[in-house]
Enzyme design. Structure first.
Site, PDB file in Angstrom:
ATOM      1  N   ASP A  71       0.832  -1.188   0.000  1.00 34.74           N
ATOM      2  CA  ASP A  71       0.000   0.000   0.000  1.00 34.74           C
ATOM      3  C   ASP A  71       0.874   1.249   0.000  1.00 34.74           C
ATOM      4  OD1 ASP A  71      -2.386   1.293   0.086  1.00 34.74           O
ATOM      5  OD2 ASP A  71      -2.603   1.227   2.264  1.00 34.74           O
ATOM      6  N   ILE A 126      -3.471  -6.161  -0.768  1.00 32.72           N
ATOM      7  CA  ILE A 126      -2.614  -6.472  -1.916  1.00 32.72           C
ATOM      8  C   ILE A 126      -1.216  -5.908  -1.654  1.00 32.72           C
ATOM      9  CG2 ILE A 126      -2.334  -6.274  -4.420  1.00 32.72           C
ATOM     10  CD1 ILE A 126      -5.292  -5.521  -4.586  1.00 32.72           C
ATOM     11  N   CYS A 176     -23.945   2.469  -2.497  1.00 32.34           N
ATOM     12  CA  CYS A 176     -22.961   3.433  -1.962  1.00 32.34           C
ATOM     13  C   CYS A 176     -23.684   4.617  -1.309  1.00 32.34           C
ATOM     14  CB  CYS A 176     -22.050   3.935  -3.090  1.00 32.34           C
ATOM     15  SG  CYS A 176     -20.955   5.241  -2.513  1.00 32.34           S
TER      16      CYS A 176
HETATM   17  S1  SF4 Z   1     -19.681   2.249  -0.606  1.00 29.27           S
HETATM   18 FE1  SF4 Z   1     -19.140   4.201  -1.519  1.00 29.27          FE
HETATM   19  S2  SF4 Z   1     -18.419   5.421   0.200  1.00 29.27           S
HETATM   20 FE2  SF4 Z   1     -18.334   3.275   0.839  1.00 29.27          FE
HETATM   21  S3  SF4 Z   1     -16.244   2.601   0.318  1.00 29.27           S
HETATM   22 FE3  SF4 Z   1     -17.580   2.068  -1.407  1.00 29.27          FE
HETATM   23  S4  SF4 Z   1     -17.347   3.838  -2.777  1.00 29.27           S
HETATM   24 FE4  SF4 Z   1     -16.621   4.513  -0.802  1.00 29.27          FE
END
Ligand code: SF4
Ligand code: SF4
Length: 306
Positions: free
Chosen positions: A131, A166, A195
């Site tokens: 990372d 990873i 999301c």
């Molecule tokens: S759900 Fe949306 S806010 Fe949560 S980690 Fe995934 S992309 Fe980011």
């Protein structure tokens, strides 16, 4: 069997013996397909305050600029899917941060793998990356056949889902190279639909500057008010897009004791989080990646959720 095949098989077998979930290898070359994508992503300011994403642009795309005489990129994944999880009615931290900071855990394993290579194959130069700034780890892992990059922009497989770290070893040794696997997202849009901040702006494109992980971990300033009430109780990171992914039904718990949570973590209630003191923070997150936000950062995140 050629010597390159023999070396590749040896390295992969040892990686699995060390507890890595998978290992794949690619030729250390210019990432031609990624170049325009990364450039566009940065041009749209999708990196938010993550200035480091703009640094080392050329090195990010070409491992030969990072490691002298680089020949191969060995990608490795390490499962962090926990057996036990926080209950739903509390402030949540991303599952990858339950246990000890993965940087240390993985670096230890990569060092062992490098030692194995020196002992079994001979003097091999190289560098380990976890990372760390200039390596596009998901792109290398996908190129090496360790999964495909899903619409939520994480690497995933049909058998193991996406809850793993990873890492890479870039070495000056010629090896045999793997091939990408097929994308199995199909018509699914579960991650995009779920999301909480609509950060997946189009399939395969996450606007980092709208993502809860960015707000709760990377952002140094105040969280913009327009996102108030949208964090779905996430206080450090966010797993929503991975939690809803159908392929994560197949995730199996990790076997790494260092990733087990501090005994108090899973029982913290919302009230406990709201009243958390610096002493409790130090105790529960003593070795965890959560320390990255510092106590003040975690407090800011919790206050935003109240
Ligand atoms: S759900 Fe949306 S806010 Fe949560 S980690 Fe995934 S992309 Fe980011
Ligand atoms: S939720 Fe569906 S679209 Fe998103 S990564 Fe998983 S399979 Fe792909």
């Amino acid at each position: 069997m050629s010597i390159k095949e023999k070396h590749s098989d040896l390295i992969k077998a040892e990686a699995l013996r060390l507890g890595f979930l998978s290992c794949g290898i690619s030729k250390a070359d210019f990432l031609a397909e990624e170049a325009p994508r990364l450039e566009k992503w940065l041009r749209n300011n999708a990196n938010g305050e993550m200035q480091y994403m703009e640094n080392h642009f050329d090195k990010r795309l070409d491992p030969r600029l990072l490691v002298d005489d680089a020949k191969s990129v060995i990608s490795l994944t390490l499962n962090y899917y926990p057996e036990e999880q926080q209950t739903s009615d509390t402030f949540k931290i991303s599952k990858y941060a339950y246990g000890q900071d993965y940087h240390h855990v993985i670096k230890g394993k990569l060092k062992q793998l490098q030692e194995f290579i020196s002992e079994e194959i001979g003097e091999v130069g190289g560098r380990a990356f976890v990372d760390s700034a200039p390596v596009l780890d998901k792109a290398w892992a996908a190129k090496s056949g360790l999964g495909w990059i899903g619409k939520h922009s994480n690497l995933l497989t049909q058998k193991t889902g996406s809850f793993y770290f990873i890492a890479e070893l870039i070495v000056d040794l010629d090896l045999t190279y793997d091939h990408p696997v097929t994308d199995h997202c199909g018509t699914c849009t579960a991650c995009i639909d779920a999301c909480p901040t609509q950060a997946i702006v189009q399939p395969y494109v996450v606007d980092g500057s709208k993502c809860i992980s960015y707000f709760t971990i990377e952002l140094k300033n105040e969280i913009p008010q327009e996102f108030q009430g949208k964090f779905d109780d996430w206080a450090f990171g966010c797993d929503v897009c991975q939690d809803v992914c159908p392929w994560n039904r197949f995730s199996k718990p990790h076997q790494e004791p260092l990733f087990n949570p501090h005994p108090d973590l899973l029982s913290l209630t919302k009230k406990d989080w709201e009243e958390i003191t610096e002493d409790v923070f130090r105790k529960v997150f003593q070795k965890s990646a959560v320390k990255r936000t510092k106590f003040s950062g975690l407090k800011r995140n919790i206050d935003f959720l109240k």
